[in-house]
Design a protein around this motif. Structure first.
Motif, PDB file in Angstrom:
ATOM      1  N   ASP A 135      -7.184  -3.960   1.378  1.00 30.32           N
ATOM      2  CA  ASP A 135      -8.246  -3.634   2.332  1.00 30.32           C
ATOM      3  C   ASP A 135      -7.660  -3.008   3.598  1.00 30.32           C
ATOM      4  O   ASP A 135      -8.148  -1.987   4.080  1.00 30.32           O
ATOM      5  N   ALA A 136      -6.611  -3.621   4.130  1.00 30.68           N
ATOM      6  CA  ALA A 136      -5.980  -3.090   5.348  1.00 30.68           C
ATOM      7  C   ALA A 136      -5.415  -1.703   5.092  1.00 30.68           C
ATOM      8  O   ALA A 136      -5.543  -0.801   5.928  1.00 30.68           O
ATOM      9  N   ARG A 137      -4.811  -1.510   3.942  1.00 26.09           N
ATOM     10  CA  ARG A 137      -4.233  -0.196   3.621  1.00 26.09           C
ATOM     11  C   ARG A 137      -5.318   0.852   3.466  1.00 26.09           C
ATOM     12  O   ARG A 137      -5.140   2.005   3.880  1.00 26.09           O
ATOM     13  N   SER A 138      -6.449   0.483   2.899  1.00 27.63           N
ATOM     14  CA  SER A 138      -7.536   1.458   2.694  1.00 27.63           C
ATOM     15  C   SER A 138      -8.108   1.953   4.017  1.00 27.63           C
ATOM     16  O   SER A 138      -8.715   3.021   4.070  1.00 27.63           O
ATOM     17  N   ARG A 139      -7.916   1.191   5.069  1.00 26.97           N
ATOM     18  CA  ARG A 139      -8.435   1.583   6.384  1.00 26.97           C
ATOM     19  C   ARG A 139      -7.454   2.445   7.177  1.00 26.97           C
ATOM     20  O   ARG A 139      -7.761   2.858   8.290  1.00 26.97           O
ATOM     21  N   GLN A 140      -6.285   2.735   6.594  1.00 29.23           N
ATOM     22  CA  GLN A 140      -5.291   3.559   7.266  1.00 29.23           C
ATOM     23  C   GLN A 140      -5.612   5.034   7.075  1.00 29.23           C
ATOM     24  O   GLN A 140      -6.039   5.449   5.999  1.00 29.23           O
ATOM     25  N   HIS A 141      -5.380   5.824   8.129  1.00 28.83           N
ATOM     26  CA  HIS A 141      -5.573   7.273   8.054  1.00 28.83           C
ATOM     27  C   HIS A 141      -4.580   7.858   7.058  1.00 28.83           C
ATOM     28  O   HIS A 141      -3.408   7.481   7.048  1.00 28.83           O
ATOM     29  N   GLN A 142      -5.048   8.772   6.218  1.00 24.20           N
ATOM     30  CA  GLN A 142      -4.185   9.404   5.225  1.00 24.20           C
ATOM     31  C   GLN A 142      -3.983  10.876   5.567  1.00 24.20           C
ATOM     32  O   GLN A 142      -4.923  11.659   5.530  1.00 24.20           O
ATOM     33  N   SER A 143      -2.767  11.232   5.890  1.00 25.51           N
ATOM     34  CA  SER A 143      -2.412  12.617   6.187  1.00 25.51           C
ATOM     35  C   SER A 143      -2.232  13.380   4.877  1.00 25.51           C
ATOM     36  O   SER A 143      -2.027  12.780   3.818  1.00 25.51           O
ATOM     37  N   SER A 144      -2.294  14.696   4.934  1.00 28.42           N
ATOM     38  CA  SER A 144      -2.011  15.503   3.746  1.00 28.42           C
ATOM     39  C   SER A 144      -0.518  15.800   3.631  1.00 28.42           C
ATOM     40  O   SER A 144      -0.031  16.199   2.577  1.00 28.42           O
ATOM     41  N   ASP A 145       0.230  15.557   4.696  1.00 35.53           N
ATOM     42  CA  ASP A 145       1.670  15.799   4.718  1.00 35.53           C
ATOM     43  C   ASP A 145       2.402  14.640   4.032  1.00 35.53           C
ATOM     44  O   ASP A 145       2.227  13.471   4.400  1.00 35.53           O
ATOM     45  N   ALA A 146       3.219  14.958   3.037  1.00 37.85           N
ATOM     46  CA  ALA A 146       3.901  13.922   2.244  1.00 37.85           C
ATOM     47  C   ALA A 146       4.811  13.056   3.097  1.00 37.85           C
ATOM     48  O   ALA A 146       4.826  11.822   2.939  1.00 37.85           O
ATOM     49  N   HIS A 147       5.586  13.666   4.006  1.00 34.74           N
ATOM     50  CA  HIS A 147       6.464  12.872   4.875  1.00 34.74           C
ATOM     51  C   HIS A 147       5.658  11.931   5.755  1.00 34.74           C
ATOM     52  O   HIS A 147       6.018  10.753   5.909  1.00 34.74           O
ATOM     53  N   ALA A 148       4.564  12.422   6.332  1.00 36.83           N
ATOM     54  CA  ALA A 148       3.722  11.592   7.205  1.00 36.83           C
ATOM     55  C   ALA A 148       3.104  10.440   6.416  1.00 36.83           C
ATOM     56  O   ALA A 148       3.023   9.313   6.909  1.00 36.83           O
ATOM     57  N   ARG A 149       2.677  10.712   5.192  1.00 36.92           N
ATOM     58  CA  ARG A 149       2.081   9.666   4.360  1.00 36.92           C
ATOM     59  C   ARG A 149       3.112   8.595   4.010  1.00 36.92           C
ATOM     60  O   ARG A 149       2.817   7.400   4.040  1.00 36.92           O
ATOM     61  N   HIS A 208       3.611  -1.193   5.578  1.00 35.37           N
ATOM     62  CA  HIS A 208       4.118  -2.278   4.733  1.00 35.37           C
ATOM     63  C   HIS A 208       4.908  -3.290   5.558  1.00 35.37           C
ATOM     64  O   HIS A 208       4.700  -4.506   5.433  1.00 35.37           O
ATOM     65  N   ILE A 209       5.788  -2.802   6.401  1.00 36.26           N
ATOM     66  CA  ILE A 209       6.599  -3.708   7.224  1.00 36.26           C
ATOM     67  C   ILE A 209       5.707  -4.498   8.173  1.00 36.26           C
ATOM     68  O   ILE A 209       5.798  -5.730   8.250  1.00 36.26           O
ATOM     69  N   ARG A 210       4.844  -3.819   8.882  1.00 39.71           N
ATOM     70  CA  ARG A 210       3.981  -4.460   9.876  1.00 39.71           C
ATOM     71  C   ARG A 210       3.094  -5.529   9.236  1.00 39.71           C
ATOM     72  O   ARG A 210       2.998  -6.656   9.717  1.00 39.71           O
ATOM     73  N   PHE A 211       2.430  -5.150   8.142  1.00 44.76           N
ATOM     74  CA  PHE A 211       1.511  -6.076   7.474  1.00 44.76           C
ATOM     75  C   PHE A 211       2.243  -7.322   6.993  1.00 44.76           C
ATOM     76  O   PHE A 211       1.784  -8.443   7.198  1.00 44.76           O
ATOM     77  N   HIS A 212       3.387  -7.132   6.365  1.00 43.05           N
ATOM     78  CA  HIS A 212       4.090  -8.263   5.763  1.00 43.05           C
ATOM     79  C   HIS A 212       4.800  -9.151   6.786  1.00 43.05           C
ATOM     80  O   HIS A 212       4.892 -10.360   6.579  1.00 43.05           O
ATOM     81  N   LEU A 213       5.290  -8.574   7.871  1.00 47.93           N
ATOM     82  CA  LEU A 213       5.949  -9.407   8.882  1.00 47.93           C
ATOM     83  C   LEU A 213       4.977 -10.386   9.534  1.00 47.93           C
ATOM     84  O   LEU A 213       5.393 -11.440  10.010  1.00 47.93           O
ATOM     85  N   GLU A 214       3.709 -10.057   9.538  1.00 47.39           N
ATOM     86  CA  GLU A 214       2.699 -10.953  10.126  1.00 47.39           C
ATOM     87  C   GLU A 214       2.316 -12.095   9.189  1.00 47.39           C
ATOM     88  O   GLU A 214       1.601 -13.010   9.599  1.00 47.39           O
ATOM     89  N   ARG A 215       2.784 -12.054   7.938  1.00 48.03           N
ATOM     90  CA  ARG A 215       2.370 -13.035   6.932  1.00 48.03           C
ATOM     91  C   ARG A 215       3.560 -13.534   6.104  1.00 48.03           C
ATOM     92  O   ARG A 215       3.547 -13.440   4.872  1.00 48.03           O
ATOM     93  N   PRO A 216       4.589 -14.078   6.728  1.00 52.68           N
ATOM     94  CA  PRO A 216       5.794 -14.437   5.962  1.00 52.68           C
ATOM     95  C   PRO A 216       5.555 -15.468   4.863  1.00 52.68           C
ATOM     96  O   PRO A 216       6.145 -15.363   3.781  1.00 52.68           O
ATOM     97  N   GLU A 217       4.711 -16.459   5.108  1.00 50.74           N
ATOM     98  CA  GLU A 217       4.476 -17.480   4.080  1.00 50.74           C
ATOM     99  C   GLU A 217       3.723 -16.901   2.894  1.00 50.74           C
ATOM    100  O   GLU A 217       4.046 -17.193   1.737  1.00 50.74           O
TER     101      GLU A 217
END
Length: 194
Positions: free
Chosen positions: A72-86, A94-103
């Motif tokens: 759900d959180a990922r689906s709300r992220q802006h998606q660029s057409s540039d491969a590097h930006a994506r 991934h890092i941000r989401f997972h660091l908030e939920r270590p357990e």
């Protein structure tokens, strides 16, 4: 069935899940009993069954909830057409989401083996859905000639494993800020695919 005096489903239900998450992460699913969860929540053991049919259902609810939140959180992220930006956005997300939920991350990897075959299949399907998003980014970049990736599936799994590994060592207030960690990991991911 009557509710235990002083019990409120909108309060006790989440407490049951939070407590189970904490105990499963600390001691492992197999070592935690429903009685121990009830004790930590402050209810009678029998009262837990007002909130979950059994311990397996509780584990499944925790793992599925984590994957649902992730998707759900990922689906709300802006998606660029540039491969590097994506790819950079995926890396940082991934890092941000997972660091908030270590357990939740810990039990999502360590307790998969304790799911029934049916429950495992559901969780594995959700994990594949998340992995497909990264693989699609890599395939798109390869098609456009900006990524040099021999096998996008292996690269996907390797990148996710590397990113999730941050949870094993990162501590807030340590030598590196989260922004610095994201930048370093983005640099490593970028070099992996170019």
């Amino acid at each position: 069935m009557a509710r235990t005096a002083g019990s409120h489903s909108d309060i006790t239900g989440p407490r049951v899940r939070e407590t189970a998450l904490k105990l499963f992460a600390q001691h492992g699913y197999a070592a935690v009993s429903m009685r121990q969860i009830a004790k930590d929540v402050g209810v009678q053991a029998g009262a837990l069954y007002n909130y979950t049919p059994d311990k397996q259902s509780l584990l499944f609810t925790l793992l599925k909830g984590h994957m649902d939140d992730l998707l759900d959180a990922r689906s709300r992220q802006h998606q660029s057409s540039d491969a590097h930006a994506r790819l950079e956005a995926f890396t940082r997300f991934h890092i941000r989401f997972h660091l908030e939920r270590p357990e939740a991350v810990f039990i999502s990897y360590m307790e998969l083996r304790n799911l029934t075959a049916e429950n495992f299949e559901v969780i594995e399907g959700l994990r594949r859905q998340y992995e497909r998003e990264l693989e699609t980014i890599l395939q798109s970049g390869r098609t456009k000639g900006v990524f040099d990736v021999q096998d996008t599936k292996i690269a996907t799994l390797a990148i996710i494993a590397m990113l999730t590994g941050v949870n094993t060592w990162y501590r807030s207030g340590g030598r590196l800020s989260q922004d610095q960690v994201e930048m370093i990991y983005w640099d490593m991911v970028r070099k992996t695919v170019t």
